[in-house]
Scaffold this active site. Structure first.
Site, short mmCIF file in Angstrom:
data_model
loop_
_atom_site.label_atom_id
_atom_site.label_comp_id
_atom_site.label_asym_id
_atom_site.label_seq_id
_atom_site.Cartn_x
_atom_site.Cartn_y
_atom_site.Cartn_z
CG ASP A 13 -2.06 -1.12 1.36
OD1 ASP A 13 -2.01 -1.75 0.41
OD2 ASP A 13 -2.15 -1.81 2.47
CE LYS A 16 2.38 -2.38 -4.22
NZ LYS A 16 2.03 -2.27 -3.00
N GLY A 42 -4.56 -4.41 -3.74
CA GLY A 42 -5.62 -3.34 -3.87
C GLY A 42 -4.74 -2.01 -4.33
CG HIS A 43 -2.18 -1.95 -6.91
ND1 HIS A 43 -1.32 -2.40 -7.91
CD2 HIS A 43 -1.92 -2.60 -5.65
CE1 HIS A 43 -0.47 -3.24 -7.09
NE2 HIS A 43 -1.00 -3.53 -5.89
CB THR A 130 -6.48 -10.69 1.66
OG1 THR A 130 -6.03 -11.74 0.68
CG2 THR A 130 -5.34 -9.70 1.63
NE ARG A 144 6.35 -31.78 -6.85
CZ ARG A 144 7.49 -32.43 -6.31
NH1 ARG A 144 8.37 -32.54 -7.25
NH2 ARG A 144 7.60 -32.95 -5.19
CD GLN A 225 0.56 -9.24 -2.64
OE1 GLN A 225 1.12 -9.84 -3.77
NE2 GLN A 225 -0.80 -8.82 -2.64
CB THR A 302 -9.10 -6.52 3.68
OG1 THR A 302 -8.39 -5.55 3.95
CG2 THR A 302 -8.82 -7.90 2.80
N GLY A 303 -10.80 -3.50 3.63
CA GLY A 303 -11.45 -2.54 4.38
C GLY A 303 -11.09 -2.41 5.79
P1 GDP Z 1 -0.72 0.27 -3.36
O1 GDP Z 1 -1.35 -0.90 -3.04
O2 GDP Z 1 0.84 0.16 -3.37
O3 GDP Z 1 -1.02 0.48 -4.98
O4 GDP Z 1 -1.28 1.36 -2.52
P2 GDP Z 1 -2.80 1.69 -2.05
O5 GDP Z 1 -3.38 2.20 -3.32
O6 GDP Z 1 -3.16 0.27 -1.54
O7 GDP Z 1 -2.65 2.71 -1.12
C1 GDP Z 1 -2.05 3.84 -1.19
C2 GDP Z 1 -3.12 5.06 -0.93
O8 GDP Z 1 -2.59 6.38 -1.02
C3 GDP Z 1 -4.03 5.13 -1.83
O9 GDP Z 1 -5.39 5.54 -1.58
C4 GDP Z 1 -3.44 6.42 -3.04
O10 GDP Z 1 -4.75 7.09 -3.48
C5 GDP Z 1 -3.13 7.16 -1.90
N1 GDP Z 1 -1.68 8.01 -2.42
C6 GDP Z 1 -0.89 7.52 -3.41
N2 GDP Z 1 0.15 8.60 -3.16
C7 GDP Z 1 -0.37 9.46 -2.60
C8 GDP Z 1 0.47 10.65 -2.05
O11 GDP Z 1 1.41 11.05 -2.60
N3 GDP Z 1 -0.37 11.50 -1.11
C9 GDP Z 1 -1.55 10.76 -0.72
N4 GDP Z 1 -2.08 11.70 0.12
N5 GDP Z 1 -2.17 9.71 -1.12
C10 GDP Z 1 -1.37 9.16 -1.93
P1 IMO Z 2 -0.95 -4.34 -2.25
O1 IMO Z 2 -0.34 -4.87 -3.53
C1 IMO Z 2 -0.92 -4.90 2.24
C2 IMO Z 2 -0.86 -8.78 3.65
C3 IMO Z 2 -2.08 -9.26 4.41
C4 IMO Z 2 -1.68 -10.38 5.24
C5 IMO Z 2 -0.59 -11.26 4.44
C6 IMO Z 2 -0.80 -12.28 3.81
O2 IMO Z 2 -2.22 -3.61 -2.22
O3 IMO Z 2 0.18 -3.62 -1.64
P2 IMO Z 2 -2.59 -12.89 1.94
O4 IMO Z 2 -3.82 -12.87 1.59
O5 IMO Z 2 -1.45 -12.67 0.76
O6 IMO Z 2 -2.09 -14.49 2.05
O7 IMO Z 2 -2.08 -12.23 3.20
O8 IMO Z 2 -0.13 -10.22 3.39
N1 IMO Z 2 -1.12 -8.36 2.29
C7 IMO Z 2 -1.14 -7.08 1.94
N2 IMO Z 2 -1.08 -5.98 2.81
N3 IMO Z 2 -1.07 -4.44 0.78
C8 IMO Z 2 -1.39 -5.84 0.01
O9 IMO Z 2 -1.23 -5.69 -1.24
C9 IMO Z 2 -1.33 -6.95 0.71
N4 IMO Z 2 -1.56 -8.31 0.17
C10 IMO Z 2 -1.56 -9.19 1.25
O10 IMO Z 2 -2.93 -8.20 4.98
O11 IMO Z 2 -0.94 -9.59 6.37
MG MG Z 3 -2.84 -1.64 -1.84
#
Ligand code: GDP
Ligand code: IMO
Ligand code: MG
Length: 427
Positions: A13, A16, A42-43, A130, A144, A225, A302-303
């Site tokens: 998170d 990316k 979740g991107h 998740t 396998r 991840q 997952t909220g």
């Molecule tokens: P990812 O899984 O690495 O793609 O990241 P997520 O989307 O799960 O979480 C990143 C959160 O930060 C999202 O809500 C983005 O919209 C937000 N975000 C990304 N870059 C920035 C930033 O520079 N500033 C702020 N305030 N939010 C950002």
């Molecule tokens: P993005 O790509 C943050 C965490 C889960 C748990 C562990 C194992 O959005 O950054 P899993 O369901 O993969 O077996 O869970 O990994 N996890 C993440 N945490 N961002 C993610 O993806 C994640 N994908 C898995 O919360 O701790």
């Molecule tokens: Mg994410």
């Protein structure tokens, strides 16, 4: 720069999705490829104020002219795939440029069941997954007894493989977990229902990507991840079940390491984590709550609330090392406006001994407490800044200090979720 990797340097998170979207829209990327994980990701991408979230699909699906590829290293739930495609199509996104590897492993409903019962069985030792069936699907792959995408196109083979895969699992489900055994025919029907829709999307994605690179086209590998969730290099066993580090790109896409030109680590200006496991800079006070609130730190998939803490330069150095990072993209600097001092972890104290590098053992990491340096904060809202020089002096100094401590140049800084909220850092 024909082959670029974008990956998470912390616990996920980091932003990316935003970094991928930014490169895809500014650098003329031809392919955006996922190589590991599944719909546990979740991107978030914010385009003209409109928010999109991708899970299994590469974020490049949102970029006109870009082909989205799901590589062999990904675990694919056909149900989640088509749900996500349909939801994007309903919002007007062109989802016709998607290619799926014939060798990607398939998540069936029983993998999700096993994920959930295993977690329940672990009780207080649970990983906090998740619940998407990721671990059990990768376990089948390594044991396998997995089902691959191409298996869906031959009913006889599919039946035999599902039968083989459920052989021991049904004993476990019934005798250990006290659950009803899974019916082989029902699983075969469940998967066959997706075969016709899946068939035209399937290709030899390793061949496709290598040929694209031979032609001089640009391929971006979008990590899911992150480094600290990597099954080998993360905080095992509190990790996901795939290789989220740069090395996983090669195995997960079928491209050799000599083809990779640039490896970008996406890193937040502070740290968050979802799920269980050690987290040395985690905050349990009002500062943690403030980061959570201003940063909007709630999981996209997952909220769940994300745990929050200060920036950890030991992790940044570790991520640089195990991924061979060429540069960092620092996100969410805007969240740090309004602190008098911003603590940054520069080393760990492990049972009275200073560690400048990641402790060798997990026990060491569990005992690590942060050694902080307190950097000067700033009060200005920086979300409107579009040049590094426009940042307050202390914010510039914070970025430079992180760069120095992390040992890797920072090429970009995020100051908000929007596509345009980015500054490039002069060198
Ligand atoms: P990812 O899984 O690495 O793609 O990241 P997520 O989307 O799960 O979480 C990143 C959160 O930060 C999202 O809500 C983005 O919209 C937000 N975000 C990304 N870059 C920035 C930033 O520079 N500033 C702020 N305030 N939010 C950002
Ligand atoms: P993005 O790509 C943050 C965490 C889960 C748990 C562990 C194992 O959005 O950054 P899993 O369901 O993969 O077996 O869970 O990994 N996890 C993440 N945490 N961002 C993610 O993806 C994640 N994908 C898995 O919360 O701790
Ligand atoms: Mg994410």
């Amino acid at each position: 720069m024909p082959a670029i990797v974008v990956l998470g340097a912390q616990w996920g998170d980091e932003g990316k999705g935003k970094a991928t979207d930014l490169l895809a829209t500014t650098d003329q990327i031809d392919y955006v490829v996922r190589t590991s994980g599944g719909h546990n990701a979740g991107h978030t991408i914010v385009v003209d104020g409109e928010k999109f979230a991708t899970h299994l699909l590469p974020s490049g699906i949102l970029t006109p002219g870009c082909t989205a590829v799901i590589g062999n290293g990904v675990v694919v739930s056909p149900e989640a795939l088509f749900r996500e495609l349909d939801a994007l199509a309903a919002r007007g996104v062109d989802v016709t440029r998607l290619v799926v590897s014939a060798n990607a492993h398939v998540i069936a409903s029983y993998h999700q069941t096993i994920d959930k019962v295993t977690e329940r069985f672990l009780g207080k030792n649970k990983v906090g997954t998740t619940g998407r069936g990721i671990g059990p699907t990768y376990a089948d792959k390594v044991a396998r007894v997995g089902i691959r995408v191409a298996d869906l196109f031959d009913e006889k083979i599919l039946h035999a493989k599902v039968e083989g895969s459920l052989d021991v699992k049904n004993q476990l489900l019934a005798k250990v977990y006290n659950r009803r055994a899974v019916d082989v025919d029902a699983v075969v029907d469940e998967l066959l229902a997706y075969a016709d829709r899946l068939r035209p999307l399937v290709a030899d994605t390793s061949l496709l990507l290598n040929q694209a690179l031979d032609r001089g086209q640009t391929v971006l590998f979008e990590g899911a991840q992150a480094t600290m969730l990597d099954v080998d290099h993360g905080t095992y066993p509190f990790v996901t079940s795939s290789n989220a580090v740069a090395g996983g790109v090669c195995t997960g896409a079928g491209v050799g390491p000599t083809r990779i030109d640039r490896v970008i680590g996406v890193i937040k200006a502070y740290t968050t984590r979802v799920g269980s496991g050690p987290f040395p800079t985690e905050l349990f006070d009002s500062d943690g709550e403030k980061l959570w609130k201003i940063g909007g730190e709630v999981g996209v998939s997952t909220g769940r609330d994300r745990r929050c803490g200060w920036y950890d330069a030991v992790i940044a150095r570790y991520a640089s090392r195990v991924n061979g990072l060429t540069d960092l993209f620092l996100t969410k600097l805007d969240v740090l406006s309004s602190w008098e001092k911003v603590p940054v972890c520069v080393a760990y104290d492990v049972d009275g001994v200073r560690h400048d590098e990641m402790p060798m053992t997990q026990t060491g990491f569990h005992h690590a407490t942060p050694v902080y340096e307190h950097l000067d904060g700033w009060w200005e809202d920086i979300s409107g800044c579009r040049a590094f020089e426009a940042l307050p002096a202390n914010a510039q100094a914070y970025v430079r200090a992180l760069e120095e401590m992390s040992g890797t140049p920072i090429w970009g800084v995020g100051v908000g979720p929007g596509r345009e909220q980015i500054l490039s850092v002069p060198h």
